[in-house]
Structure formats: structure tokens, C-alpha cells
Design a protein around this motif. Sequence first.
Motif, PDB file in Angstrom:
ATOM      1  N   SER A   1       0.825  -1.090   0.085  1.00  0.00           N
ATOM      2  CA  SER A   1      -0.042  -0.018  -0.007  1.00  0.00           C
ATOM      3  C   SER A   1       0.757   1.308   0.007  1.00  0.00           C
ATOM      4  N   ILE A   2       2.198   1.173   0.097  1.00  0.00           N
ATOM      5  CA  ILE A   2       3.051   2.287  -0.054  1.00  0.00           C
ATOM      6  C   ILE A   2       3.424   2.723  -1.383  1.00  0.00           C
ATOM      7  N   GLU A   3       3.208   3.794  -1.776  1.00  0.00           N
ATOM      8  CA  GLU A   3       3.441   4.351  -2.984  1.00  0.00           C
ATOM      9  C   GLU A   3       4.941   5.460  -3.117  1.00  0.00           C
ATOM     10  N   ILE A   4       5.891   4.827  -3.689  1.00  0.00           N
ATOM     11  CA  ILE A   4       7.075   5.771  -3.711  1.00  0.00           C
ATOM     12  C   ILE A   4       7.014   6.246  -5.251  1.00  0.00           C
ATOM     13  N   LYS A   5       6.908   7.526  -5.236  1.00  0.00           N
ATOM     14  CA  LYS A   5       6.744   8.322  -6.486  1.00  0.00           C
ATOM     15  C   LYS A   5       8.156   8.286  -7.337  1.00  0.00           C
ATOM     16  N   GLN A   6       9.204   8.605  -6.681  1.00  0.00           N
ATOM     17  CA  GLN A   6      10.458   8.631  -7.131  1.00  0.00           C
ATOM     18  C   GLN A   6      11.639   7.747  -6.283  1.00  0.00           C
ATOM     19  N   HIS A   7      12.267   6.901  -6.978  1.00  0.00           N
ATOM     20  CA  HIS A   7      13.304   6.099  -6.166  1.00  0.00           C
ATOM     21  C   HIS A   7      14.036   6.944  -5.015  1.00  0.00           C
ATOM     22  N   ILE A   8      14.222   6.524  -3.888  1.00  0.00           N
ATOM     23  CA  ILE A   8      14.931   7.010  -2.780  1.00  0.00           C
ATOM     24  C   ILE A   8      16.313   6.528  -2.675  1.00  0.00           C
ATOM     25  N   LYS A   9      17.134   7.614  -3.240  1.00  0.00           N
ATOM     26  CA  LYS A   9      18.604   7.128  -3.184  1.00  0.00           C
ATOM     27  C   LYS A   9      19.520   7.936  -2.820  1.00  0.00           C
ATOM     28  N   THR A  10      18.937   8.874  -1.815  1.00  0.00           N
ATOM     29  CA  THR A  10      20.035   9.891  -1.222  1.00  0.00           C
ATOM     30  C   THR A  10      19.510  10.024   0.253  1.00  0.00           C
ATOM     31  N   THR A  11      20.320  10.374   1.294  1.00  0.00           N
ATOM     32  CA  THR A  11      20.104  10.516   2.411  1.00  0.00           C
ATOM     33  C   THR A  11      19.120  11.896   2.753  1.00  0.00           C
ATOM     34  N   GLY A  12      18.273  12.106   3.667  1.00  0.00           N
ATOM     35  CA  GLY A  12      17.733  13.248   3.629  1.00  0.00           C
ATOM     36  C   GLY A  12      16.195  13.083   4.144  1.00  0.00           C
ATOM     37  N   ALA A  13      15.243  14.063   3.977  1.00  0.00           N
ATOM     38  CA  ALA A  13      13.900  14.045   4.151  1.00  0.00           C
ATOM     39  C   ALA A  13      13.283  13.818   2.778  1.00  0.00           C
ATOM     40  N   HIS A  14      12.177  12.724   2.684  1.00  0.00           N
ATOM     41  CA  HIS A  14      11.535  12.183   1.684  1.00  0.00           C
ATOM     42  C   HIS A  14      10.069  12.089   1.970  1.00  0.00           C
ATOM     43  N   MET A  15       9.039  12.090   1.003  1.00  0.00           N
ATOM     44  CA  MET A  15       7.718  12.003   1.446  1.00  0.00           C
ATOM     45  C   MET A  15       7.427  10.747   0.580  1.00  0.00           C
ATOM     46  N   VAL A  16       6.297  10.018   1.132  1.00  0.00           N
ATOM     47  CA  VAL A  16       5.738   8.867   0.442  1.00  0.00           C
ATOM     48  C   VAL A  16       4.195   8.895   0.847  1.00  0.00           C
ATOM     49  N   VAL A  17       3.546   8.155  -0.129  1.00  0.00           N
ATOM     50  CA  VAL A  17       1.954   8.061   0.127  1.00  0.00           C
ATOM     51  C   VAL A  17       1.724   6.706   0.434  1.00  0.00           C
ATOM     52  N   VAL A  18       1.008   6.590   1.563  1.00  0.00           N
ATOM     53  CA  VAL A  18       0.450   5.277   2.135  1.00  0.00           C
ATOM     54  C   VAL A  18      -1.252   5.323   1.617  1.00  0.00           C
ATOM     55  N   HIS A  19      -1.671   4.322   1.014  1.00  0.00           N
ATOM     56  CA  HIS A  19      -3.163   4.040   0.559  1.00  0.00           C
ATOM     57  C   HIS A  19      -3.830   3.173   1.707  1.00  0.00           C
ATOM     58  N   LEU A  20      -4.693   3.721   2.209  1.00  0.00           N
ATOM     59  CA  LEU A  20      -5.159   3.123   3.740  1.00  0.00           C
ATOM     60  C   LEU A  20      -6.701   2.580   3.254  1.00  0.00           C
ATOM     61  N   HIS A  21      -7.455   3.226   2.521  1.00  0.00           N
ATOM     62  CA  HIS A  21      -8.782   2.738   2.230  1.00  0.00           C
ATOM     63  C   HIS A  21      -9.152   3.656   0.978  1.00  0.00           C
ATOM     64  N   GLU A  22     -10.222   3.224   0.470  1.00  0.00           N
ATOM     65  CA  GLU A  22     -10.661   3.906  -0.842  1.00  0.00           C
ATOM     66  C   GLU A  22     -10.665   5.432  -0.487  1.00  0.00           C
ATOM     67  N   GLY A  23      -9.966   6.283  -1.288  1.00  0.00           N
ATOM     68  CA  GLY A  23     -10.064   7.715  -1.167  1.00  0.00           C
ATOM     69  C   GLY A  23      -9.331   8.161   0.087  1.00  0.00           C
ATOM     70  N   ILE A  24      -8.734   7.173   0.777  1.00  0.00           N
ATOM     71  CA  ILE A  24      -7.916   7.717   1.822  1.00  0.00           C
ATOM     72  C   ILE A  24      -6.587   7.471   2.091  1.00  0.00           C
ATOM     73  N   THR A  25      -5.686   8.448   1.892  1.00  0.00           N
ATOM     74  CA  THR A  25      -4.240   8.238   1.782  1.00  0.00           C
ATOM     75  C   THR A  25      -3.665   9.023   2.847  1.00  0.00           C
ATOM     76  N   ALA A  26      -2.473   8.624   3.272  1.00  0.00           N
ATOM     77  CA  ALA A  26      -1.720   9.380   4.344  1.00  0.00           C
ATOM     78  C   ALA A  26      -0.403   9.754   3.612  1.00  0.00           C
ATOM     79  N   LYS A  27       0.277  10.965   4.040  1.00  0.00           N
ATOM     80  CA  LYS A  27       1.467  11.338   3.637  1.00  0.00           C
ATOM     81  C   LYS A  27       2.493  10.986   4.698  1.00  0.00           C
ATOM     82  N   LEU A  28       3.352  10.145   4.452  1.00  0.00           N
ATOM     83  CA  LEU A  28       4.442   9.538   5.436  1.00  0.00           C
ATOM     84  C   LEU A  28       5.606  10.444   5.155  1.00  0.00           C
ATOM     85  N   ALA A  29       6.168  11.188   6.141  1.00  0.00           N
ATOM     86  CA  ALA A  29       7.362  11.788   6.445  1.00  0.00           C
ATOM     87  C   ALA A  29       8.440  10.709   6.574  1.00  0.00           C
ATOM     88  N   LEU A  30       9.560  11.001   5.841  1.00  0.00           N
ATOM     89  CA  LEU A  30      10.737   9.846   6.039  1.00  0.00           C
ATOM     90  C   LEU A  30      11.929  10.402   5.984  1.00  0.00           C
TER      91      LEU A  30
END
Length: 149
Positions: free
Chosen positions: A115-144
Motif C-alpha cells: 500500500s506504500i507508493e514511492i513516486k521516485q526512487h529514494i537514493k539519497t539521505t535526507g527528508a522524503h515523502m511517500v504516500v500510503v493508501h489506507l482505504h478507498e479515497g484515504i491516503t496518508a503522507k508519510l514523512a521519512l
Amino acid sequence: MTKLILTHEVSGLGAPGDVVEVKDGYARNYLVPRGMATTWTKGAAKQVEAIQAARAKKAHDSVEAAAAVRDKIEATRFTVTANSGAGGRLFGTVTSKDIAAAVAEQGGPSIDRRSIEIKQHIKTTGAHMVVVHLHEGITAKLALDVVAA
């Protein structure tokens, strides 16, 4: 074209229990070997109904429960450690499996790696954002935060 019944959610294709038609190679080489789909047969109507009933029952129980999980995810920053070289460039990438494990280790809610959607490959250190699909129409932005090991 091959007719399949999806057993897992496939981004851009459908949800469990959906009957879809895909190209033969995609079915034979990707979906069926990974257990994401089974071949459609005339007697599969009962199987489709069972999958859809289980999906309706499981779907994070309700929209309210999914919203609570979303709030918990968005309120926390999660950290993933990875091997890196000079300049913060990683040896490889951070995968959805790494992210799901990091969330579980740091006391976050249980997340299915699919359910985790990574828009671009994470190849560097630092802050990134990924999307988690939890339910139809409900997504969470996960700070990484990706840090060097």
C-alpha cells in the motif's frame, strides 16, 4: 489478452476481487507468479464473491479507522537507516519493505508494504515523502528521514 481475478490490490489496475483483462506476458510473468492474481474460469464467480466479501470486511474496518491511522502516520516522522557513500548517495534504494519495517519498529501502525507508493526512487539521505493508501479515497503522507548507517 488474459482474463484474471485480482487477489491483491494492483496500482492502476484494480482491487482484490476485480476481474480484469491484461496482456498475456503481464499476467504470465508478473501478476500470477507473485500471487497478485489467479486465472479466471467459469466457476470463479464464487471465488470473486468471497474475495469481495473479505475485502469489504477487512477494508480497515471503516473509514473512521483508516482516518485515525492516517492521522497517526502524518503526525510522526519516521527514520530509515541505509548504507551510503560520500555525499549522501545510498548503495541501492530505500524500498517499501524498508519503510514498512521502519514504521513498525518505531511504534507506528501496521502498514502493508504493497500500500506504500514511492513516486521516485529514494537514493539519497535526507527528508522524503511517500504516500500510503489506507482505504478507498484515504491516503496518508508519510514523512521519512533517511540517515546514513
